[in-house]
Design a protein around this motif. Structure first.
Motif, PDB file in Angstrom:
ATOM      1  N   ARG A  18       0.835  -1.190   0.000  1.00  0.00           N
ATOM      2  CA  ARG A  18       0.000   0.000   0.000  1.00  0.00           C
ATOM      3  C   ARG A  18       0.882   1.256   0.000  1.00  0.00           C
ATOM      4  NH1 ARG A  18      -3.350   0.572   4.765  1.00  0.00           N
ATOM      5  NH2 ARG A  18      -1.946  -0.783   5.940  1.00  0.00           N
ATOM      6  N   PRO A  19       0.373   2.395  -0.472  1.00  0.00           N
ATOM      7  CA  PRO A  19       1.168   3.627  -0.441  1.00  0.00           C
ATOM      8  C   PRO A  19       1.631   3.949   0.982  1.00  0.00           C
ATOM      9  CG  PRO A  19      -0.807   3.943  -1.766  1.00  0.00           C
ATOM     10  CD  PRO A  19      -0.953   2.614  -1.092  1.00  0.00           C
ATOM     11  N   VAL A  20       2.853   4.434   1.103  1.00  0.00           N
ATOM     12  CA  VAL A  20       3.426   4.715   2.422  1.00  0.00           C
ATOM     13  C   VAL A  20       2.551   5.665   3.216  1.00  0.00           C
ATOM     14  CG1 VAL A  20       5.342   5.892   3.575  1.00  0.00           C
ATOM     15  CG2 VAL A  20       5.812   4.203   1.797  1.00  0.00           C
ATOM     16  N   GLY A  21       2.100   6.742   2.587  1.00  0.00           N
ATOM     17  CA  GLY A  21       1.297   7.730   3.306  1.00  0.00           C
ATOM     18  C   GLY A  21       0.008   7.178   3.864  1.00  0.00           C
ATOM     19  N   GLU A  22      -0.495   6.107   3.255  1.00  0.00           N
ATOM     20  CA  GLU A  22      -1.718   5.465   3.741  1.00  0.00           C
ATOM     21  C   GLU A  22      -1.419   4.497   4.873  1.00  0.00           C
ATOM     22  OE1 GLU A  22      -4.376   1.766   2.131  1.00  0.00           O
ATOM     23  OE2 GLU A  22      -4.061   3.416   0.705  1.00  0.00           O
ATOM     24  N   ARG A  23      -0.432   3.643   4.678  1.00  0.00           N
ATOM     25  CA  ARG A  23      -0.251   2.534   5.624  1.00  0.00           C
ATOM     26  C   ARG A  23       0.356   2.967   6.946  1.00  0.00           C
ATOM     27  NH1 ARG A  23       4.283   0.607   1.641  1.00  0.00           N
ATOM     28  NH2 ARG A  23       6.171   0.596   2.933  1.00  0.00           N
ATOM     29  N   VAL A  24       1.092   4.089   6.992  1.00  0.00           N
ATOM     30  CA  VAL A  24       1.671   4.500   8.271  1.00  0.00           C
ATOM     31  C   VAL A  24       0.626   5.134   9.180  1.00  0.00           C
ATOM     32  CG1 VAL A  24       3.985   4.796   7.328  1.00  0.00           C
ATOM     33  CG2 VAL A  24       2.417   6.754   7.378  1.00  0.00           C
ATOM     34  N   ARG A  25      -0.594   5.323   8.672  1.00  0.00           N
ATOM     35  CA  ARG A  25      -1.660   5.880   9.507  1.00  0.00           C
ATOM     36  C   ARG A  25      -2.481   4.782  10.183  1.00  0.00           C
ATOM     37  NH1 ARG A  25      -2.310   9.446   4.978  1.00  0.00           N
ATOM     38  NH2 ARG A  25      -4.190   8.314   4.323  1.00  0.00           N
ATOM     39  N   ASP A  26      -2.132   3.513   9.935  1.00  0.00           N
ATOM     40  CA  ASP A  26      -2.853   2.422  10.591  1.00  0.00           C
ATOM     41  C   ASP A  26      -1.865   1.306  10.922  1.00  0.00           C
ATOM     42  OD1 ASP A  26      -2.518   0.639   8.307  1.00  0.00           O
ATOM     43  OD2 ASP A  26      -4.172   1.677   7.323  1.00  0.00           O
ATOM     44  N   TRP A  27      -2.395   0.220  11.475  1.00  0.00           N
ATOM     45  CA  TRP A  27      -1.564  -0.922  11.856  1.00  0.00           C
ATOM     46  C   TRP A  27      -1.898  -2.151  11.037  1.00  0.00           C
ATOM     47  CZ3 TRP A  27       2.388  -0.253  15.307  1.00  0.00           C
ATOM     48  CH2 TRP A  27       2.387   0.952  16.014  1.00  0.00           C
ATOM     49  N   PRO A 188       4.956  -6.779  15.057  1.00  0.00           N
ATOM     50  CA  PRO A 188       3.896  -5.768  14.895  1.00  0.00           C
ATOM     51  C   PRO A 188       2.790  -6.248  13.967  1.00  0.00           C
ATOM     52  CG  PRO A 188       6.089  -4.796  14.577  1.00  0.00           C
ATOM     53  CD  PRO A 188       6.267  -6.289  14.586  1.00  0.00           C
ATOM     54  N   ALA A 189       1.599  -5.693  14.167  1.00  0.00           N
ATOM     55  CA  ALA A 189       0.450  -6.106  13.365  1.00  0.00           C
ATOM     56  C   ALA A 189       0.609  -5.747  11.901  1.00  0.00           C
ATOM     57  CB  ALA A 189      -0.823  -5.468  13.929  1.00  0.00           C
ATOM     58  N   LYS A 191       3.047  -6.337  10.117  1.00  0.00           N
ATOM     59  CA  LYS A 191       3.710  -7.466   9.467  1.00  0.00           C
ATOM     60  C   LYS A 191       2.815  -8.696   9.429  1.00  0.00           C
ATOM     61  CE  LYS A 191       8.083  -8.335  10.083  1.00  0.00           C
ATOM     62  NZ  LYS A 191       9.398  -8.582  10.716  1.00  0.00           N
ATOM     63  N   MET A 192       2.017  -8.905  10.485  1.00  0.00           N
ATOM     64  CA  MET A 192       1.048  -9.998  10.492  1.00  0.00           C
ATOM     65  C   MET A 192      -0.094  -9.639  11.426  1.00  0.00           C
ATOM     66  SD  MET A 192       1.391 -14.093  11.331  1.00  0.00           S
ATOM     67  CE  MET A 192       1.188 -13.937  13.128  1.00  0.00           C
ATOM     68  N   GLU A 193      -1.268  -9.454  10.843  1.00  0.00           N
ATOM     69  CA  GLU A 193      -2.438  -9.171  11.663  1.00  0.00           C
ATOM     70  C   GLU A 193      -2.767 -10.392  12.516  1.00  0.00           C
ATOM     71  OE1 GLU A 193      -5.480  -7.886   8.958  1.00  0.00           O
ATOM     72  OE2 GLU A 193      -4.238  -6.245   8.173  1.00  0.00           O
ATOM     73  N   LYS A 194      -3.220 -10.136  13.731  1.00  0.00           N
ATOM     74  CA  LYS A 194      -3.346 -11.211  14.714  1.00  0.00           C
ATOM     75  C   LYS A 194      -4.493 -12.171  14.444  1.00  0.00           C
ATOM     76  CE  LYS A 194       0.125  -9.188  16.498  1.00  0.00           C
ATOM     77  NZ  LYS A 194       1.475  -9.633  16.143  1.00  0.00           N
ATOM     78  N   HIS A 195      -5.414 -11.821  13.532  1.00  0.00           N
ATOM     79  CA  HIS A 195      -6.486 -12.775  13.251  1.00  0.00           C
ATOM     80  C   HIS A 195      -5.942 -14.039  12.590  1.00  0.00           C
ATOM     81  CE1 HIS A 195      -6.815 -12.107   8.854  1.00  0.00           C
ATOM     82  NE2 HIS A 195      -6.506 -10.846   9.117  1.00  0.00           N
ATOM     83  N   HIS A 196      -4.791 -13.948  11.922  1.00  0.00           N
ATOM     84  CA  HIS A 196      -4.177 -15.154  11.366  1.00  0.00           C
ATOM     85  C   HIS A 196      -3.749 -16.103  12.488  1.00  0.00           C
ATOM     86  CE1 HIS A 196      -4.174 -13.301   7.445  1.00  0.00           C
ATOM     87  NE2 HIS A 196      -3.500 -12.260   7.900  1.00  0.00           N
ATOM     88  N   LEU A 197      -3.247 -15.532  13.567  1.00  0.00           N
ATOM     89  CA  LEU A 197      -2.861 -16.326  14.734  1.00  0.00           C
ATOM     90  C   LEU A 197      -4.096 -16.910  15.415  1.00  0.00           C
ATOM     91  CD1 LEU A 197      -0.689 -17.251  16.748  1.00  0.00           C
ATOM     92  CD2 LEU A 197      -0.793 -14.980  17.787  1.00  0.00           C
ATOM     93  N   GLU A 198      -5.143 -16.102  15.553  1.00  0.00           N
ATOM     94  CA  GLU A 198      -6.339 -16.548  16.260  1.00  0.00           C
ATOM     95  C   GLU A 198      -6.998 -17.737  15.557  1.00  0.00           C
ATOM     96  OE1 GLU A 198      -7.268 -15.756  19.093  1.00  0.00           O
ATOM     97  OE2 GLU A 198      -6.250 -13.862  19.515  1.00  0.00           O
ATOM     98  N   GLN A 199      -7.031 -17.719  14.215  1.00  0.00           N
ATOM     99  CA  GLN A 199      -7.714 -18.813  13.535  1.00  0.00           C
ATOM    100  C   GLN A 199      -6.961 -20.132  13.708  1.00  0.00           C
ATOM    101  OE1 GLN A 199      -8.139 -17.458   9.498  1.00  0.00           O
ATOM    102  NE2 GLN A 199      -5.966 -17.711   8.971  1.00  0.00           N
ATOM    103  N   LEU A 298      11.446   0.283  14.145  1.00  0.00           N
ATOM    104  CA  LEU A 298      11.406   1.414  13.224  1.00  0.00           C
ATOM    105  C   LEU A 298       9.993   1.645  12.699  1.00  0.00           C
ATOM    106  CD1 LEU A 298      12.819   3.510  11.358  1.00  0.00           C
ATOM    107  CD2 LEU A 298      13.279   1.624   9.783  1.00  0.00           C
ATOM    108  N   GLY A 299       9.357   0.597  12.173  1.00  0.00           N
ATOM    109  CA  GLY A 299       8.008   0.742  11.659  1.00  0.00           C
ATOM    110  C   GLY A 299       7.019   1.152  12.734  1.00  0.00           C
ATOM    111  N   THR A 300       7.223   0.661  13.945  1.00  0.00           N
ATOM    112  CA  THR A 300       6.351   1.024  15.064  1.00  0.00           C
ATOM    113  C   THR A 300       6.524   2.492  15.431  1.00  0.00           C
ATOM    114  OG1 THR A 300       6.408  -1.245  15.918  1.00  0.00           O
ATOM    115  CG2 THR A 300       5.792   0.496  17.466  1.00  0.00           C
ATOM    116  N   ALA A 301       7.770   2.961  15.526  1.00  0.00           N
ATOM    117  CA  ALA A 301       8.034   4.352  15.892  1.00  0.00           C
ATOM    118  C   ALA A 301       7.488   5.314  14.846  1.00  0.00           C
ATOM    119  CB  ALA A 301       9.535   4.560  16.079  1.00  0.00           C
TER     120      ALA A 301
END
Length: 495
Positions: A18-27, A188-189, A191-199, A298-301
């Protein structure tokens, strides 16, 4: 081999981010949803069906890569899912988190961009869930034997699932409040959203695996007591004893280990906290350590709104191409890689003093200095040569309100008393000693994963879990049909 000329006619195409400006505004994960499936069949066509598929050896799981590439190219998702799960319990984890040594071992990579093996893998895994091709597989009958698995990272979960499916009654003990180990609170989410772990956890529950959270073995339950309850015990606690930075100023406020910083940020995503107590918002951040954990910081900060973020790597900047003298094919080469986090920091200009993206290469920390209140404010560094010797007149300083140490791990944490209570022998480097059958010196106690191997990749962790499960099954029943992809002394291919 669906298209014999695919590797000549089709260029490599990766899953777009996704575009950088979009994805750094969410997790959310960094990749564009829905953009992988339209390209993946043609990418699978690039697999050469080589006579000797070195990708098998490059991956410790022994994934049947040419087979499921061919099946994906024909869009036979059920058969592809069966072949993928035959060697890997959690392909949706590895497809997102593994650095893909299989691609370095791809025969096509000798003189062309490798097959997008990792992308094909995650496409199969996700389609398997969407189409119902990953149902629970409870055992037909129970063995009457019981196993405790300590630790719920990829090694512990893989061992538990294999042993449960073999008919043993398995309980997984986790000291944190949720299952997943570093996949839960370290990764961090984005890199992998936690719903993959939950399933996967829900699949394992349906198969019969029991989970016990908020239970530290050695503290909440004595290790000897636990051993007495079960027929066998598997220690898969990971290597969480972090390495320290021995420089003046380490004691200043604002200097933290990476694994003190990342879990609160993940807890914000879980809804446990509104704001991390160690948030980088508005701060000048310096990350010491050039590995994946540093990139996660880095991505988290960046997402927390840091004023600046710089990552220090003591090694020189690697080249863009494989050095055939030091890293010949099919070994995993040390080359310049641009992770999603580095791409974000580079595009946003998060580290104006950096050499490339957010990184300062060949940089060694000399000391940290702070203000009158004991808060860190500056980091003093020097450039080093290939032998890590300081380069004359290369000293400089960076503003630093938050310093994060991402220097790796030396072995299992000994704070809970597990190792001492069981009287386990250790290797000189601090890992748990074991024999060729994954057994420790304590009868009925086995060790696997980073706790015994040392810090490694997620594919090695899952391979260890599968292999130790076979060893435990053999210990309990006298024989085993479970696969054992690696031995305890196997190591990645090197020169």
């Amino acid at each position: 081999m669906a298209d014999p000329k695919g590797f000549m006619t089709t260029p490599r195409q990766d899953w777009p981010r996704r575009p950088v400006g979009e994805r750094v505004r969410d997790w959310d994960e960094v990749y564009v949803p829905g953009k992988l499936l339209p390209i993946i069949s043609k990418q699978a066509d690039r697999c050469m069906d080589c006579g000797i598929p070195f990708c098998h050896d490059a991956c410790p799981l022994g994934n049947l890569i040419p087979e499921w590439n061919d099946l994906v190219s024909r869009e036979d998702w059920r058969a592809a899912a069966d072949r993928l799960h035959a060697t890997n319990n959690f392909p949706e984890f590895t497809g997102r988190l593994c650095p893909a040594p299989c691609e370095s071992g791809c025969v096509l990579a000798i003189n062309q961009p490798a097959v997008t093996i990792k992308n094909v893998e995650v496409a199969i895994a996700d389609r398997a869930w969407e189409l119902g091709f990953a149902p629970p597989r409870p055992p037909e009958r129970l063995s009457g034997r019981t196993v405790a698995v300590i630790g719920s990272g990829p090694t512990g979960l893989a061992a538990a699932q294999q042993l449960t499916r073999a008919g043993h009654t398995v309980a997984v003990y986790e000291k944190d409040d949720r299952i997943g180990g570093l996949m839960r609170y370290g990764i961090p989410a984005f890199k992998m959203e936690k719903h993959h772990l939950e399933q996967r956890i829900e699949q394992m529950r349906a198969e019969g695996t029991k989970f016990r959270t908020s239970t530290a073995i050695g503290r909440d339950i004595g290790a000897v007591e636990l051993r007495a309850r079960y027929d066998a015990v598997v220690i898969a606690t990971g290597a969480t004893a972090w390495r320290e930075l021995d420089v003046p100023g380490r004691e200043l406020a604002g200097v933290h280990q990476a694994m003190e910083y990342l879990p609160p940020a993940n807890r914000v995503c879980e809804g446990d906290l509104e704001v991390s107590p160690l948030s980088a918002a508005g701060k000048h951040v310096v990350i010491i350590g050039g590995g994946d954990t540093g990139a996660d910081c880095l991505g988290t900060a960046v997402r927390e709104g840091a004023a600046s973020v710089t990552q220090l790597d003591i090694y020189a900047q690697p080249g863009a191409e494989r050095d055939e003298d030091t890293d010949p094919w099919p070994t995993y080469p040390k080359i310049y890689r641009l992770s999603a986090a580095h791409e974000e920091a580079g595009e946003l200009g998060s580290a104006p003093a950096a050499d490339a993206d957010a990184r300062l290469f060949a940089a060694s920390t000399l000391r940290l200095t702070g203000d009158a209140d004991g808060q860190v404010r500056r980091l003093h560094l020097v450039e080093v040569d290939a032998s890590r010797r300081p380069v004359a007149d290369s000293g400089r300083t960076l503003p630093a309100d938050l310093v994060l140490l991402a220097l790796g791990f030396s072995g299992p944490d000994r704070g809970d008393g597990l190792i001492e209570q069981l009287g386990l022998e250790l290797e000189p480097r601090g890992t748990i000693a074991r024999d060729a059958g994954f057994a420790t010196n304590a009868p009925g106690v086995f060790a696997a994963g980073d706790a015994a191997r040392g810090q490694s990749l997620i594919v090695w962790a899952i391979a260890e879990g599968r292999a130790v499960a076979a060893a435990v099954d053999r210990h309990l029943t006298g024989s085993s049909r479970l696969p054992a992809p690696i031995g305890p002394y196997d190591r990645p291919m090197t020169v």
